[in-house]
Design a protein around this motif. Structure first.
Motif, short mmCIF file in Angstrom:
data_model
loop_
_atom_site.label_atom_id
_atom_site.label_comp_id
_atom_site.label_asym_id
_atom_site.label_seq_id
_atom_site.Cartn_x
_atom_site.Cartn_y
_atom_site.Cartn_z
N VAL A 87 43.50 38.93 51.81
CA VAL A 87 43.22 39.75 50.63
C VAL A 87 43.31 41.22 51.04
CG1 VAL A 87 41.57 40.26 48.80
CG2 VAL A 87 41.62 37.96 49.80
N ASN A 88 44.52 41.81 50.94
CA ASN A 88 45.82 41.21 50.72
C ASN A 88 46.54 41.08 52.05
OD1 ASN A 88 45.78 41.29 47.73
ND2 ASN A 88 45.90 43.50 48.00
N GLY A 171 41.41 38.47 42.53
CA GLY A 171 41.77 37.09 42.28
C GLY A 171 42.12 36.89 40.82
N GLU A 212 51.45 39.00 40.69
CA GLU A 212 52.17 37.83 41.19
C GLU A 212 53.51 38.24 41.79
OE1 GLU A 212 52.30 34.91 38.10
OE2 GLU A 212 50.13 34.55 38.17
N ASP A 215 52.50 39.42 45.10
CA ASP A 215 51.64 38.48 45.83
C ASP A 215 50.32 39.14 46.26
OD1 ASP A 215 51.04 35.95 46.76
OD2 ASP A 215 51.89 36.30 48.75
N TYR A 217 46.15 39.59 45.74
CA TYR A 217 44.89 39.05 45.23
C TYR A 217 43.95 40.18 44.79
CZ TYR A 217 45.76 34.26 46.76
OH TYR A 217 46.25 32.99 46.91
N TYR A 218 44.19 41.37 45.30
CA TYR A 218 43.36 42.52 44.95
C TYR A 218 44.30 43.69 44.63
CZ TYR A 218 40.26 46.51 45.13
OH TYR A 218 39.58 47.65 44.79
N LEU A 260 35.91 35.36 46.22
CA LEU A 260 37.30 35.10 46.56
C LEU A 260 37.45 34.77 48.04
CD1 LEU A 260 40.27 35.15 45.57
CD2 LEU A 260 40.31 37.58 46.14
N LEU A 268 42.07 28.95 45.63
CA LEU A 268 42.78 30.20 45.51
C LEU A 268 44.18 29.98 44.95
CD1 LEU A 268 41.73 31.80 48.89
CD2 LEU A 268 41.14 32.64 46.64
N ARG A 272 47.18 31.05 40.97
CA ARG A 272 48.58 31.36 40.80
C ARG A 272 49.25 30.50 39.73
NH1 ARG A 272 48.23 36.17 42.47
NH2 ARG A 272 48.19 36.53 44.70
#
Length: 286
Positions: A87-88, A171, A212, A215, A217-218, A260, A268, A272
């Protein structure tokens, strides 16, 4: 494991939340006195306080440049862990921090983007200024946002705004905050007002498409809200600060990050999935 500098209040907040969850946390700076050993697919990290074997997740918070042999060894062994959640991931952060790419991806994801010129050609800049007399100048790198004078390579239409938005993604959760300020750049305004809000559904959809693509998450997004109420994408910082925002608003960003980091990798991955049930906008419908 949290990789950051020695003095990082934002990381402290996440450590506190993980400790409350009775999760083992190993906070490491790349220049700490570490003992590192491993083989492909495993790593052991020791310092004066604790030993960690094959961490389950890494918060790549603010470790600084990976220049030393020790730092390269640590990051290299972490990269080789097959089930590690980042992350990340540092590669994702590097891809996402480039502003010209951000602007293209933002448009492709459905965001409104101010008219923008990336140039150091004086004539091109002059013509752009004729069309946008109040344009702002920005550097290409992450850092200072507004440069009133100078040779910023990004020249952008100034949105006549009624508010700014800082929207933090953790997340599957979004934390949008309205910022009301009389300053062009609210970061220099000690009297700015902060208010948690809901994000419009079309913004939520575009935010998820954006993270996305990279890629992430934060991420921390900045928007300008025009007088008619349209949200304009300004930039995204894949590793932006949030500690000051949580203190001012009470939004539980550090708790969301702790959740997360403590989740199993399988959960996790659910984030997605298109239309994943974990996704929400700070507990509110926008």
């Amino acid at each position: 494991m949290i990789l950051t500098s020695q003095d990082d209040v934002t990381a402290d907040m996440v450590v506190d939340q993980l400790t409350k969850k009775n999760r083992r946390v190993h906070r490491v700076a790349l220049d700490d006195d570490l003992v590192i050993s491993g083989a492909p697919g495993s790593v052991t990290i020791k310092d004066a306080y604790r030993t960690t074997v094959n961490p389950r997740s890494v918060y790549w918070r603010r470790p600084g440049p990976v220049n030393s042999e020790q730092g390269k060894a640590l990051v290299g062994l972490l990269r080789a862990l097959p089930e590690l959640v980042w992350v990340n991931h540092p590669d994702a952060n590097e891809r996402a921090r480039h502003k010209p790419s951000q602007l293209v991806v933002a448009q492709e994801c459905g965001f409104a983007v101010p008219d923008t010129l990336i140039s150091n050609d004086p004539e091109e800049i002059r013509l752009f200024g004729l069309n946008h007399p109040d344009s702002v100048r920005k550097p290409l790198h992450q850092g200072d946002v507004f440069i009133p004078l100078g040779n910023g390579m990004i020249h952008q239409q100034q949105i006549q705004k009624k508010a700014d938005i800082r929207l933090t993604v953790v997340g599957g959760s979004l934390f949008p905050c309205r910022i009301t300020s009389t300053h062009l750049d609210w970061r220099g305004d000690d009297d700015a007002k902060y208010e948690p809000v809901s994000a419009p559904r079309e913004i939520v959809k575009s935010v998820y498409a954006f993270v996305e693509r990279y890629d992430l998450y934060y991420a921390a997004f900045d928007f300008a809200v025009s007088q008619p109420g349209r949200w304009y994408f300004l930039e995204c910082n894949p590793n932006g600060q949030f500690g000051w925002l949580e203190r001012k608003t009470g939004m539980s960003i550090s708790l969301a990050l702790a959740d997360l980091l403590a989740e199993e990798p399988g959960l996790l991955q659910d984030l997605r999935e298109p239309g994943g049930g974990h996704r929400r906008s700070s507990g509110q419908d926008g």
